[in-house]
Design a protein around this motif. Structure first.
Motif, PDB file in Angstrom:
ATOM      1  N   MET A 547       0.842  -1.193   0.000  1.00 49.06           N
ATOM      2  CA  MET A 547       0.000   0.000   0.000  1.00 49.06           C
ATOM      3  C   MET A 547       0.877   1.243   0.000  1.00 49.06           C
ATOM      4  O   MET A 547       1.959   1.270   0.597  1.00 49.06           O
ATOM      5  N   VAL A 548       0.378   2.272  -0.674  1.00 49.80           N
ATOM      6  CA  VAL A 548       1.042   3.568  -0.742  1.00 49.80           C
ATOM      7  C   VAL A 548       0.109   4.614  -0.132  1.00 49.80           C
ATOM      8  O   VAL A 548      -1.061   4.706  -0.524  1.00 49.80           O
ATOM      9  N   GLU A 549       0.629   5.383   0.817  1.00 48.88           N
ATOM     10  CA  GLU A 549      -0.083   6.563   1.312  1.00 48.88           C
ATOM     11  C   GLU A 549       0.558   7.786   0.667  1.00 48.88           C
ATOM     12  O   GLU A 549       1.791   7.903   0.635  1.00 48.88           O
ATOM     13  N   PHE A 550      -0.272   8.692   0.161  1.00 50.10           N
ATOM     14  CA  PHE A 550       0.259   9.788  -0.632  1.00 50.10           C
ATOM     15  C   PHE A 550      -0.357  11.117  -0.218  1.00 50.10           C
ATOM     16  O   PHE A 550      -1.420  11.174   0.408  1.00 50.10           O
ATOM     17  N   GLN A 551       0.321  12.185  -0.595  1.00 52.78           N
ATOM     18  CA  GLN A 551      -0.152  13.552  -0.402  1.00 52.78           C
ATOM     19  C   GLN A 551       0.122  14.305  -1.687  1.00 52.78           C
ATOM     20  O   GLN A 551       1.276  14.388  -2.140  1.00 52.78           O
ATOM     21  N   ALA A 552      -0.931  14.857  -2.315  1.00 53.29           N
ATOM     22  CA  ALA A 552      -0.746  15.586  -3.570  1.00 53.29           C
ATOM     23  C   ALA A 552       0.159  16.796  -3.342  1.00 53.29           C
ATOM     24  O   ALA A 552       0.127  17.439  -2.288  1.00 53.29           O
ATOM     25  N   ALA A 553       0.960  17.102  -4.350  1.00 53.18           N
ATOM     26  CA  ALA A 553       1.972  18.149  -4.198  1.00 53.18           C
ATOM     27  C   ALA A 553       1.360  19.528  -4.003  1.00 53.18           C
ATOM     28  O   ALA A 553       1.794  20.296  -3.150  1.00 53.18           O
ATOM     29  N   ARG A 554       0.357  19.885  -4.771  1.00 49.84           N
ATOM     30  CA  ARG A 554      -0.180  21.243  -4.722  1.00 49.84           C
ATOM     31  C   ARG A 554      -1.656  21.299  -4.326  1.00 49.84           C
ATOM     32  O   ARG A 554      -2.275  22.336  -4.399  1.00 49.84           O
ATOM     33  N   LEU A 555      -2.198  20.181  -3.916  1.00 50.64           N
ATOM     34  CA  LEU A 555      -3.610  20.138  -3.545  1.00 50.64           C
ATOM     35  C   LEU A 555      -3.747  19.539  -2.154  1.00 50.64           C
ATOM     36  O   LEU A 555      -2.942  18.686  -1.747  1.00 50.64           O
ATOM     37  N   PRO A 556      -4.773  19.949  -1.410  1.00 49.49           N
ATOM     38  CA  PRO A 556      -5.006  19.360  -0.082  1.00 49.49           C
ATOM     39  C   PRO A 556      -5.701  18.003  -0.202  1.00 49.49           C
ATOM     40  O   PRO A 556      -6.800  17.787   0.321  1.00 49.49           O
ATOM     41  N   VAL A 557      -5.049  17.081  -0.926  1.00 53.52           N
ATOM     42  CA  VAL A 557      -5.601  15.758  -1.188  1.00 53.52           C
ATOM     43  C   VAL A 557      -4.585  14.717  -0.735  1.00 53.52           C
ATOM     44  O   VAL A 557      -3.403  14.800  -1.070  1.00 53.52           O
ATOM     45  N   ALA A 607     -11.197  23.265   2.554  1.00 52.62           N
ATOM     46  CA  ALA A 607     -11.208  24.449   3.414  1.00 52.62           C
ATOM     47  C   ALA A 607     -11.127  23.968   4.855  1.00 52.62           C
ATOM     48  O   ALA A 607     -11.436  22.813   5.150  1.00 52.62           O
ATOM     49  N   PRO A 608     -10.708  24.838   5.763  1.00 55.76           N
ATOM     50  CA  PRO A 608     -10.641  24.440   7.167  1.00 55.76           C
ATOM     51  C   PRO A 608     -11.984  23.915   7.658  1.00 55.76           C
ATOM     52  O   PRO A 608     -13.031  24.535   7.446  1.00 55.76           O
ATOM     53  N   GLY A 609     -11.946  22.748   8.288  1.00 53.08           N
ATOM     54  CA  GLY A 609     -13.153  22.146   8.815  1.00 53.08           C
ATOM     55  C   GLY A 609     -13.896  21.255   7.848  1.00 53.08           C
ATOM     56  O   GLY A 609     -14.821  20.550   8.252  1.00 53.08           O
ATOM     57  N   TRP A 610     -13.503  21.261   6.576  1.00 59.28           N
ATOM     58  CA  TRP A 610     -14.183  20.441   5.572  1.00 59.28           C
ATOM     59  C   TRP A 610     -13.320  19.221   5.220  1.00 59.28           C
ATOM     60  O   TRP A 610     -12.120  19.327   5.014  1.00 59.28           O
ATOM     61  N   VAL A 611     -13.971  18.058   5.132  1.00 59.96           N
ATOM     62  CA  VAL A 611     -13.320  16.846   4.651  1.00 59.96           C
ATOM     63  C   VAL A 611     -14.275  16.158   3.684  1.00 59.96           C
ATOM     64  O   VAL A 611     -15.422  15.860   4.034  1.00 59.96           O
ATOM     65  N   LEU A 612     -13.802  15.941   2.455  1.00 60.80           N
ATOM     66  CA  LEU A 612     -14.556  15.178   1.463  1.00 60.80           C
ATOM     67  C   LEU A 612     -13.795  13.892   1.178  1.00 60.80           C
ATOM     68  O   LEU A 612     -12.568  13.895   1.045  1.00 60.80           O
ATOM     69  N   ARG A 613     -14.536  12.784   1.090  1.00 61.61           N
ATOM     70  CA  ARG A 613     -13.886  11.479   0.919  1.00 61.61           C
ATOM     71  C   ARG A 613     -14.521  10.716  -0.238  1.00 61.61           C
ATOM     72  O   ARG A 613     -15.716  10.877  -0.545  1.00 61.61           O
ATOM     73  N   ALA A 614     -13.709   9.850  -0.829  1.00 64.64           N
ATOM     74  CA  ALA A 614     -14.200   8.896  -1.818  1.00 64.64           C
ATOM     75  C   ALA A 614     -13.410   7.607  -1.639  1.00 64.64           C
ATOM     76  O   ALA A 614     -12.208   7.645  -1.342  1.00 64.64           O
ATOM     77  N   ALA A 615     -14.070   6.484  -1.792  1.00 61.80           N
ATOM     78  CA  ALA A 615     -13.408   5.198  -1.579  1.00 61.80           C
ATOM     79  C   ALA A 615     -14.008   4.157  -2.510  1.00 61.80           C
ATOM     80  O   ALA A 615     -15.196   4.204  -2.852  1.00 61.80           O
ATOM     81  N   ALA A 616     -13.160   3.204  -2.902  1.00 58.54           N
ATOM     82  CA  ALA A 616     -13.596   2.070  -3.708  1.00 58.54           C
ATOM     83  C   ALA A 616     -12.775   0.860  -3.298  1.00 58.54           C
ATOM     84  O   ALA A 616     -11.573   0.980  -3.000  1.00 58.54           O
TER      85      ALA A 616
END
Length: 868
Positions: A547-557, A607-616
């Motif tokens: 498994m790979v955990e990642f953080q997008a370079a220029r996006l809060p993803v 944005a601060p306080g917001w979390v959006l998720r998607a999973a498959a």
């Protein structure tokens, strides 16, 4: 609460709450860092777990569990969004996640189970006081154990390094059941200590013990299956219930649980641990059941029994019987002791080593489980002069006249029951995981691991069915083995029920040999069941994941993506009939298959306080052990042979696999304030369903059920959750808060017996939890209401009518607690469960064909907790 108006009310209340929350914090507000202490820390801790996880998770922590009178882990789970439970003797029973019982059950991340036909752990077995927290994973990652089609429930127990130093507390509870009319004690103890070792780091030890006793009573009124009769109303075929079955069960449930944990940190880079857990649930039960069956098959429905002319009425606009008075009706009175025990033990050792960016973990565990049933008691029979059956009320009314059922000479002994059934299971598992933290680039962490497990399950020596017939004796011939029925059935319900009759005296029921001797039965109790009913299964699984955990370079993803490979080998052994010789021979069937289970979890914080998720993800659940067994179990009915039943497995069953998709939006306004919404879809390739048909064995006809893989099914739904403390209110009002969640689940599963598509069994389309909270100063209070919509609870195959779905009506359950912190070390609590004394009901397909009603105790308790 099952009406559309009630659901609309819930929707309106929810909308108002959300409006209040959104009005209190601007959408673009930067949330300050707040340290939460005291009573509200539990809600904040659970919310923080949900917010920090890459998967979609709901959590409950120990302090919040303790705020409500939950006896077992099952009852703590009932208030989690997407989780539904059934009831058993007034407590939580079966657990489902998003309508699915096919889940993976873990204890501290390790697989745990209760021996039996299934694969999961029975959460009713473990006392709520033993857990530090519960994590319910709705989505999967490659590092997680496979097997959870619906999700994963991980119970976390306490460890000594969880505490800064010494920790010791004890609690005692006295609980009273109003129907049982008895009070029983419950005790728990936690002791933990850490020591600094000269030159050898730090060592910690923890012991957590719990003993619960609870007296219970459950009244159950069953209405017989509909029978098509042509002789009640001229020119019409009337569907009449085949009598009544009324049971009062009383007894005691005893939970004992223990957890011991040792931790040693010889250096900052290394931690070693050892853990051992024990969970046991004993139920000692005595039941008295009176049955009146006017229509005895096979004579019925070809010829209806006699009835009083003019007593027949029908529900308007239907052919369903509303009321009737039968004459000369056969009766049965069954009195029996029914004792069960579940015992599960797990021991584990392991370690964690960290050097710079690399972390290695290893864990070795051994789990054993035992389940046993004991059933024994006398059977009697009589004939009722007249039996009146009135189905028009909320609970069917029943009455016997014309026969003195308190006269010993009016009752005859028909037999003595004796049945025992064991299950055993074991599991040895070893896993190694590695994790590498990456400092630069979009990859944040790489992880990989392997797991090897061997699991066994067996039902030997099987269901020993040693019922013995008794003839020629009345209750007057053995008067010491009967007594007047001591219980008034369904107290507080206006409909009449049967009550003035003799029942078996169960003082000697648990001495089966002595009871048989008293009735002159010399046939010995068999040491083992018919070899055809026995099965043993050995299963080996080997899994590897990356498994790979990642953080997008220029996006809060950020997120994770991975693949889990698991190879399964199964060996099923049992016995089969040999028609040529008429004997029995062994049978052994092996299978192997490999699954590739990809998963991805994405998290976007726009944005601060917001979390959006998607999973498959792709998930699987292997068939239950009895479903794989080639053996056949036959259970004759000594009272009514038309109710003879049997069951057999199917070694060719395939695992159930599903593709899962989730989208979630979460808004966090503070440490303990949030609004969340999740939409999910599960596309299942086919559940295991049971097909029932008549079969002839040894000259007798049995209705035998056999499992098979069904067609594909879809499950989709929405979960909504909200929690908040109203700190903006003035003065003492700011102590108020609320937790609320709503789940909508729509399922479609083909049913071969009916030839139609039905929802999943035990799944309510709508379920709601409302928890009112008050935390202010020394006072802590909870008022928790759990409600679920009607659900499919079973199927009945009725001669002359066909298969009928059985629905349980929607119902609510109300619990409450009031806690007072008398001092820094002492707290006192008044608690109650089932405060409205809920009456549950079920019906065959339509409301005018009742199937069953249940009534349980209202439980009230006083408790005290002392910190040392």
């Amino acid at each position: 609460m099952g009406s559309s108006a009630a659901r609309s009310a819930f929707a309106v209340v929810g909308a108002v709450w959300v409006h209040v929350v959104l009005a209190q914090a601007p959408a673009d507000a930067e949330l300050p860092r707040v340290v939460v202490t005291g009573a509200r820390a539990s809600l904040a801790g659970a919310q923080q777990i949900k917010q920090d996880k890459l998967e979609i998770v709901d959590a409950v922590v120990a302090d919040d569990i303790a705020k409500l009178p939950d006896f077992s882990v099952t009852e703590a789970l009932q208030r989690v969004t997407g989780v539904q439970i059934t009831r058993d003797r007034g407590e939580g029973g079966t657990v489902t996640i998003r309508g699915l019982t096919q889940m993976e059950t873990l204890l501290n991340g390790r697989e745990v189970f209760t021996a039996g036909t299934g694969r999961n752990f029975d959460f009713a077995d473990i006392a709520a006081e033993l857990v530090a927290g519960i994590d319910v994973y709705k989505t999967s990652s490659a590092a997680q154990l496979e097997g959870g089609l619906g999700g994963i429930i991980d119970l976390r127990t306490r460890r000594p390094f969880d505490f800064a130093g010494r920790q010791a507390l004890a609690s005692a509870r006295l609980i009273h059941g109003d129907l049982a009319g008895s009070s029983e004690p419950q005790l728990s103890l936690l002791a933990s200590q850490r020591w600094a070792l000269a030159g050898a780091g730090e060592f910690g030890a923890l012991v957590n013990l719990s003993v619960q006793r609870r007296a219970f009573r459950e009244d159950q009124k069953g209405t017989g299956e509909p029978v098509a009769l042509n002789d009640l109303v001229a020119g019409r075929t009337v569907r009449a219930p085949n009598g009544t079955s009324e049971t009062t069960s009383v007894g005691e449930r005893k939970r004992t649980a223990a957890h011991v944990a040792l931790q040693w940190r010889p250096s900052p880079a290394l931690e070693l641990y050892g853990e051992a857990s024990h969970a046991e649930l004993r139920t000692d039960q005595e039941s008295h059941q009176v049955g009146v069956v006017p229509c005895q098959r096979p004579a019925c429905p070809a010829a209806a029994p006699a009835f009083v002319p003019g007593s027949v009425t029908l529900f308007p606009g239907t052919d369903d019987l509303r009321s009737i008075t039968w004459t000369q009706v056969p009766m049965s009175i069954l009195s029996f002791a029914r004792d069960t025990v579940d015992r599960t033990r797990q021991a584990a050792v392991g370690g964690i080593w960290t050097r710079d960016a690399l972390t290695l973990k290893a864990d070795l565990s051994r789990t054993t489980s035992f389940n046993h049933l004991f059933f024994s008691g006398p059977f009697l029979a009589a004939t009722a002069g007249e039996f009146t059956h009135d189905l028009s009320g909320g609970v069917p009314g029943t009455q016997v006249t014309g026969t003195d059922l308190l006269d010993p000479s009016a009752l005859r002994y028909t037999g003595l029951a004796y049945r025992t059934r064991p299950f055993e299971g074991d599991l040895t598992a070893f896993r190694v995981d590695a994790q590498l933290r990456v400092e630069e680039g979009w990859i944040r962490r790489l992880s990989a691991g392997v797991r090897h497990a061997r699991r066994g399950a067996s039902n030997a020596p099987g269901l020993i069915f040693a019922d013995a017939a008794v003839t020629g004796l009345t209750a007057a011939d053995r008067p010491s083995f009967v007594m007047p029925n001591p219980y008034r059935f369904f107290p507080g319900v206006g409909s009449p029920s049967l009550h003035d009759f003799l029942v078996g005296n169960l003082a000697t029921a648990r001495d089966a040999a002595g009871l048989r001797e008293a009735f002159g039965i010399t046939a010995p109790i068999p040491a083992a069941a018919n070899p055809l009913s026995l099965w043993t299964i050995e299963e080996q699984t080997d899994a590897a994941h990356a498994m790979v955990e990642f953080q997008a370079a220029r996006l809060p993803v950020d997120g994770n993506v991975g693949l889990r490979m698991v190879r399964t080998r199964e060996a099923v052994t049992g016995s089969q009939s040999l028609p040529a010789s008429g004997g029995v021979g062994p049978i052994a069937i092996g299978s192997r298959y490999t699954d590739w289970l990809p998963s991805v979890n994405l998290r976007w914080r726009p944005a601060p306080g917001w979390v959006l998720r998607a999973a498959a993800s792709k998930t699987l659940t292997r068939p239950n052990f009895d479903q794989l067994s080639p053996s056949l179990t036959l259970v004759p009915n000594p009272i009514n042979p038309s109710l003879n039943q049997g069951g057999s497995g199917n070694p060719s069953l395939k695992p159930v696999r599903a593709d899962n998709f989730d989208i979630a939006a979460e808004r966090y306004f503070g440490p303990a304030t949030s609004v969340v919404a999740t939409v999910f879809v599960k596309k299942v390739d086919g559940f295991v369903t049971t097909v029932s048909s008549p079969e002839v064995h040894d000259g007798a006809t049995y209705q035998v059920s056999r499992p098979q893989n069904s067609d594909a099914a879809d499950i989709k739904g929405v979960e909504l959750g909200y929690q908040q403390f109203y700190d903006g209110l003035p003065g003492w009002l700011r102590g108020f808060g609320v937790q609320a969640n709503y789940t909508y689940i729509d399922s479609e599963a083909p049913n071969n017996a009916l030839g139609i598509v039905l929802p999943l069994q035990n799944l309510s389309r709508h379920s709601v939890n409302l928890v009112g909270i008050y935390e202010r100063g020394q006072v802590s209070a909870r008022l928790a209401y759990n409600w679920r919509d009607k659900f499919l609870s079973g199927l009945a195959n009725v001669v002359g009518i066909g298969a009928l779905p059985i629905y349980t009506r929607g119902y609510g359950w109300l619990d409450a607690s009031l806690r007072y912190q008398a001092s820094e070390r002492v707290s006192l609590a008044l608690e109650g469960t089932n405060l409205t004394r809920t009456r549950r009901g079920a019906y065959y397909g339509v409301e005018t064909r009742p199937q069953g009603h249940w009534l349980n105790d209202r439980q009230l308790s006083l408790s005290a907790t002392i910190r040392f």
